[in-house]
Write a protein that holds these residues in place. Structure first.
Motif, PDB file in Angstrom:
ATOM      1  N   ALA A 107       0.824  -1.208   0.000  1.00 45.19           N
ATOM      2  CA  ALA A 107       0.000   0.000   0.000  1.00 45.19           C
ATOM      3  C   ALA A 107       0.857   1.257   0.000  1.00 45.19           C
ATOM      4  N   MET A 108       1.937   1.266   0.762  1.00 47.61           N
ATOM      5  CA  MET A 108       2.793   2.448   0.813  1.00 47.61           C
ATOM      6  C   MET A 108       3.507   2.680  -0.512  1.00 47.61           C
ATOM      7  N   LEU A 109       4.021   1.620  -1.136  1.00 49.39           N
ATOM      8  CA  LEU A 109       4.740   1.784  -2.399  1.00 49.39           C
ATOM      9  C   LEU A 109       3.805   2.276  -3.503  1.00 49.39           C
ATOM     10  N   ILE A 110       2.679   1.596  -3.676  1.00 46.17           N
ATOM     11  CA  ILE A 110       1.744   1.980  -4.743  1.00 46.17           C
ATOM     12  C   ILE A 110       1.136   3.353  -4.456  1.00 46.17           C
ATOM     13  N   GLY A 111       0.709   3.576  -3.208  1.00 48.59           N
ATOM     14  CA  GLY A 111       0.095   4.850  -2.864  1.00 48.59           C
ATOM     15  C   GLY A 111       1.046   6.025  -2.988  1.00 48.59           C
ATOM     16  N   ALA A 112       2.329   5.822  -2.603  1.00 50.09           N
ATOM     17  CA  ALA A 112       3.303   6.911  -2.702  1.00 50.09           C
ATOM     18  C   ALA A 112       3.590   7.258  -4.158  1.00 50.09           C
ATOM     19  N   LEU A 113       3.748   6.258  -5.015  1.00 48.86           N
ATOM     20  CA  LEU A 113       4.037   6.528  -6.425  1.00 48.86           C
ATOM     21  C   LEU A 113       2.862   7.242  -7.102  1.00 48.86           C
ATOM     22  N   VAL A 114       1.655   6.749  -6.877  1.00 51.64           N
ATOM     23  CA  VAL A 114       0.486   7.381  -7.498  1.00 51.64           C
ATOM     24  C   VAL A 114       0.259   8.776  -6.911  1.00 51.64           C
ATOM     25  N   GLY A 115       0.458   8.927  -5.594  1.00 48.88           N
ATOM     26  CA  GLY A 115       0.269  10.238  -4.970  1.00 48.88           C
ATOM     27  C   GLY A 115       1.246  11.279  -5.491  1.00 48.88           C
ATOM     28  N   MET A 116       2.532  10.878  -5.669  1.00 45.79           N
ATOM     29  CA  MET A 116       3.512  11.815  -6.217  1.00 45.79           C
ATOM     30  C   MET A 116       3.166  12.180  -7.651  1.00 45.79           C
ATOM     31  N   ALA A 117       2.696  11.213  -8.430  1.00 49.98           N
ATOM     32  CA  ALA A 117       2.317  11.518  -9.813  1.00 49.98           C
ATOM     33  C   ALA A 117       1.118  12.464  -9.871  1.00 49.98           C
ATOM     34  N   MET A 118       0.123  12.239  -9.008  1.00 56.92           N
ATOM     35  CA  MET A 118      -1.056  13.110  -9.006  1.00 56.92           C
ATOM     36  C   MET A 118      -0.726  14.506  -8.496  1.00 56.92           C
ATOM     37  N   GLY A 119       0.206  14.600  -7.554  1.00 58.09           N
ATOM     38  CA  GLY A 119       0.599  15.912  -7.070  1.00 58.09           C
ATOM     39  C   GLY A 119       1.501  16.666  -8.016  1.00 58.09           C
ATOM     40  N   ARG A 120       2.173  15.925  -8.900  1.00 54.80           N
ATOM     41  CA  ARG A 120       3.125  16.541  -9.823  1.00 54.80           C
ATOM     42  C   ARG A 120       2.483  16.984 -11.127  1.00 54.80           C
ATOM     43  N   TRP A 121       1.610  16.129 -11.672  1.00 57.54           N
ATOM     44  CA  TRP A 121       1.014  16.406 -12.980  1.00 57.54           C
ATOM     45  C   TRP A 121      -0.496  16.576 -12.836  1.00 57.54           C
ATOM     46  N   ARG A 122      -1.001  17.701 -13.332  1.00 56.44           N
ATOM     47  CA  ARG A 122      -2.410  18.021 -13.221  1.00 56.44           C
ATOM     48  C   ARG A 122      -3.272  17.045 -14.030  1.00 56.44           C
ATOM     49  N   GLN A 123      -2.792  16.629 -15.208  1.00 52.61           N
ATOM     50  CA  GLN A 123      -3.578  15.710 -16.024  1.00 52.61           C
ATOM     51  C   GLN A 123      -3.754  14.364 -15.309  1.00 52.61           C
ATOM     52  N   CYS A 124      -2.716  13.895 -14.657  1.00 50.02           N
ATOM     53  CA  CYS A 124      -2.804  12.640 -13.905  1.00 50.02           C
ATOM     54  C   CYS A 124      -3.774  12.785 -12.735  1.00 50.02           C
ATOM     55  N   LYS A 166      -6.259   0.533   1.898  1.00 44.55           N
ATOM     56  CA  LYS A 166      -5.298   1.494   2.433  1.00 44.55           C
ATOM     57  C   LYS A 166      -4.730   2.424   1.361  1.00 44.55           C
ATOM     58  N   ILE A 167      -4.603   1.958   0.143  1.00 48.33           N
ATOM     59  CA  ILE A 167      -3.939   2.740  -0.906  1.00 48.33           C
ATOM     60  C   ILE A 167      -4.555   4.127  -1.091  1.00 48.33           C
ATOM     61  N   PRO A 168      -5.882   4.300  -1.149  1.00 49.93           N
ATOM     62  CA  PRO A 168      -6.433   5.651  -1.364  1.00 49.93           C
ATOM     63  C   PRO A 168      -6.017   6.666  -0.302  1.00 49.93           C
ATOM     64  N   THR A 169      -5.955   6.258   0.966  1.00 49.34           N
ATOM     65  CA  THR A 169      -5.558   7.211   2.005  1.00 49.34           C
ATOM     66  C   THR A 169      -4.098   7.610   1.868  1.00 49.34           C
ATOM     67  N   VAL A 170      -3.247   6.680   1.444  1.00 52.39           N
ATOM     68  CA  VAL A 170      -1.841   7.031   1.194  1.00 52.39           C
ATOM     69  C   VAL A 170      -1.749   8.013   0.036  1.00 52.39           C
ATOM     70  N   ILE A 171      -2.509   7.774  -1.013  1.00 53.36           N
ATOM     71  CA  ILE A 171      -2.469   8.664  -2.180  1.00 53.36           C
ATOM     72  C   ILE A 171      -2.865  10.090  -1.788  1.00 53.36           C
ATOM     73  N   VAL A 172      -3.916  10.224  -1.008  1.00 53.11           N
ATOM     74  CA  VAL A 172      -4.379  11.562  -0.617  1.00 53.11           C
ATOM     75  C   VAL A 172      -3.298  12.301   0.155  1.00 53.11           C
ATOM     76  N   THR A 173      -2.675  11.632   1.115  1.00 50.06           N
ATOM     77  CA  THR A 173      -1.666  12.289   1.945  1.00 50.06           C
ATOM     78  C   THR A 173      -0.434  12.664   1.142  1.00 50.06           C
ATOM     79  N   VAL A 174       0.057  11.744   0.326  1.00 52.43           N
ATOM     80  CA  VAL A 174       1.271  12.013  -0.456  1.00 52.43           C
ATOM     81  C   VAL A 174       1.001  13.043  -1.547  1.00 52.43           C
ATOM     82  N   ARG A 175      -0.190  13.039  -2.107  1.00 53.89           N
ATOM     83  CA  ARG A 175      -0.520  14.042  -3.123  1.00 53.89           C
ATOM     84  C   ARG A 175      -0.439  15.455  -2.551  1.00 53.89           C
TER      85      ARG A 175
END
Length: 286
Positions: A107-124, A166-175
């Protein structure tokens, strides 16, 4: 003529009173450690006092209520000792911890990668936002049942159900952490022509550490609970399965014994792993 000696005397007196503005790093670190240690000792005593108050309230409640409804702390500790001696508690606890570690890591690995991508690129962010809202609002029980129906009553289905919850909550925080990264620091890294790897490890990632630690702490607290539900519904071992057995026999002492053992592991991980790791990783901020 009399003004300069007076000014010099005042300066020497002030220098003897005030501490030196510039001191060696060892002395400065020692002074900071000395100033922090009393507060740290006070926090330890407060945690110990809180634990003692909890045990005292429990003991008073056990004396007021029936022993079959609320066993005393001594009875629960005796049951823990019996379960440990029979190796039942260590076995079930080890199985549950294994599932927690695998699900938490995924959950941490997948959520962190997706969260960083969503926070970095608006289209993502725009593409995955609806998926994220859906993942945050689907009940954990629904995900667990679907995984068991689709993939069978096995460990991989259980771990997948826990990780999906768990993955969605990690994505929100990392984003949010990726959005809060200071772009000026990234401009400085580009000005000094740092490589992408160095920029990510030395400039970008340290700013995400507080958000990653927040996701890890909230993630552990959530994964502990979901794993127990997963084991209760569809596994034949683990702490959740054993709690279900105790529930069927109305064995409150056994339920509290396994609950306390599980809580002790959680507190140990928090005190001896997460807090020191967070202090070490965020030391640069101080």
């Amino acid at each position: 003529m009399t003004g300069r000696p007076q000014v010099r005397a005042q300066a020497s007196t002030q220098a003897s009173i005030d501490p030196p503005r510039f001191m060696p790093s060892n002395a400065r670190n020692q002074a900071q450690t000395t100033s922090v240690s009393p507060a740290s000792r006070r926090d330890r005593w407060l945690r110990l006092a809180s634990l003692l108050v909890f045990v005292l309230v429990w003991q008073i409640g056990a004396l007021i209520a029936d022993n079959h409804t609320l066993p005393t702390p001594a009875a629960v500790l005796a049951r823990i000792w019996d379960e440990v001696a029979s190796m039942a508690l260590p076995g079930h606890l080890a199985v549950t911890l294994g599932r927690v570690v695998v699900a938490f890591t995924a959950a941490m690995l997948i959520g962190a990668l997706v969260g960083m991508a969503m926070g970095r690129w608006r289209q993502c962010d725009a593409f995955f936002d609806a998926w994220l809202v859906l993942g945050l609002n689907i009940p954990a029980l629904v995900t667990i049942i679907l995984c068991y129906v689709w993939f069978g009553l096995n460990d991989w289905a259980a771990i997948l159900a826990v990780a999906i919850n768990k993955i969605p909550t990690v994505i929100v925080t990392v984003r949010e952490g990726a959005r809060a990264v200071d772009p000026k620091l990234l401009d400085v890294a580009r000005a000094y022509r740092l490589s992408r790897r160095t920029t990510f490890l030395r400039v970008y990632l340290p700013q995400l550490v507080p958000y990653l630690m927040a996701a890890a702490r909230s993630g552990l607290s959530l994964i502990w609970k979901i794993v127990l539900v997963v084991e209760l519904l569809g596994r034949s071992d683990g702490v959740g399965f054993q709690l279900n057995v105790f529930f069927q026999f109305f064995d409150i002492t056994g339920i509290l014994a396994y609950t306390l053992a599980f809580a002790a592991v959680v507190l140990t991980v928090e005190a001896w792993m997460l807090r020191p790791l967070e202090r070490r990783l965020t030391r640069w901020r101080g």
